[in-house]
Motif scaffolding. Sequence first.
Motif, PDB file in Angstrom:
ATOM      1  N   ARG A  11      -5.668  29.166  -1.361  1.00 29.85           N
ATOM      2  CA  ARG A  11      -6.528  29.254  -0.182  1.00 29.85           C
ATOM      3  C   ARG A  11      -7.780  30.075  -0.482  1.00 29.85           C
ATOM      4  O   ARG A  11      -8.879  29.705  -0.067  1.00 29.85           O
ATOM      5  N   GLN A  12      -7.647  31.186  -1.201  1.00 29.08           N
ATOM      6  CA  GLN A  12      -8.813  32.009  -1.548  1.00 29.08           C
ATOM      7  C   GLN A  12      -9.800  31.213  -2.400  1.00 29.08           C
ATOM      8  O   GLN A  12     -11.010  31.257  -2.156  1.00 29.08           O
ATOM      9  N   ALA A  14     -10.039  27.911  -2.614  1.00 28.44           N
ATOM     10  CA  ALA A  14     -10.581  26.831  -1.801  1.00 28.44           C
ATOM     11  C   ALA A  14     -11.689  27.342  -0.879  1.00 28.44           C
ATOM     12  O   ALA A  14     -12.748  26.708  -0.762  1.00 28.44           O
ATOM     13  N   ASP A  15     -11.464  28.484  -0.244  1.00 25.66           N
ATOM     14  CA  ASP A  15     -12.475  29.053   0.642  1.00 25.66           C
ATOM     15  C   ASP A  15     -13.752  29.391  -0.126  1.00 25.66           C
ATOM     16  O   ASP A  15     -14.857  29.150   0.355  1.00 25.66           O
ATOM     17  N   ALA A  16     -13.595  29.935  -1.331  1.00 27.57           N
ATOM     18  CA  ALA A  16     -14.760  30.296  -2.141  1.00 27.57           C
ATOM     19  C   ALA A  16     -15.559  29.064  -2.565  1.00 27.57           C
ATOM     20  O   ALA A  16     -16.781  29.134  -2.721  1.00 27.57           O
ATOM     21  N   GLY A  18     -15.410  26.058  -0.853  1.00 27.59           N
ATOM     22  CA  GLY A  18     -15.715  25.213   0.287  1.00 27.59           C
ATOM     23  C   GLY A  18     -14.952  23.902   0.300  1.00 27.59           C
ATOM     24  O   GLY A  18     -15.473  22.881   0.738  1.00 27.59           O
ATOM     25  N   HIS A  20     -10.743  22.087   0.837  1.00 33.08           N
ATOM     26  CA  HIS A  20      -9.440  22.299   1.457  1.00 33.08           C
ATOM     27  C   HIS A  20      -8.487  22.871   0.405  1.00 33.08           C
ATOM     28  O   HIS A  20      -8.555  22.489  -0.766  1.00 33.08           O
ATOM     29  N   TYR A  21      -7.592  23.749   0.818  1.00 31.13           N
ATOM     30  CA  TYR A  21      -6.681  24.371  -0.148  1.00 31.13           C
ATOM     31  C   TYR A  21      -5.797  23.345  -0.846  1.00 31.13           C
ATOM     32  O   TYR A  21      -5.389  23.546  -1.995  1.00 31.13           O
TER      33      TYR A  21
END
Length: 66
Positions: A11-12, A14-16, A18, A20-21
Amino acid sequence: MLRAERGISRRQLADALGVHYQTIGYLERGEYSPSLYLALRLSQYFDVGVEVVFSTSPFPRIGSGS
């Protein structure tokens, strides 16, 4: 391996990036081929060459002795 070695969750990462995880999971399992843009962003995120993140031949499993 890079993600796990550095203690970064899917998740980290993916967020970095942009995305989806689940995309990270698909990439790690080889079920998804990223766009050139995403491949370059991944290598930039980990500060390594794109060939370190992606290869045309599989890497040996950890502990395989190869």
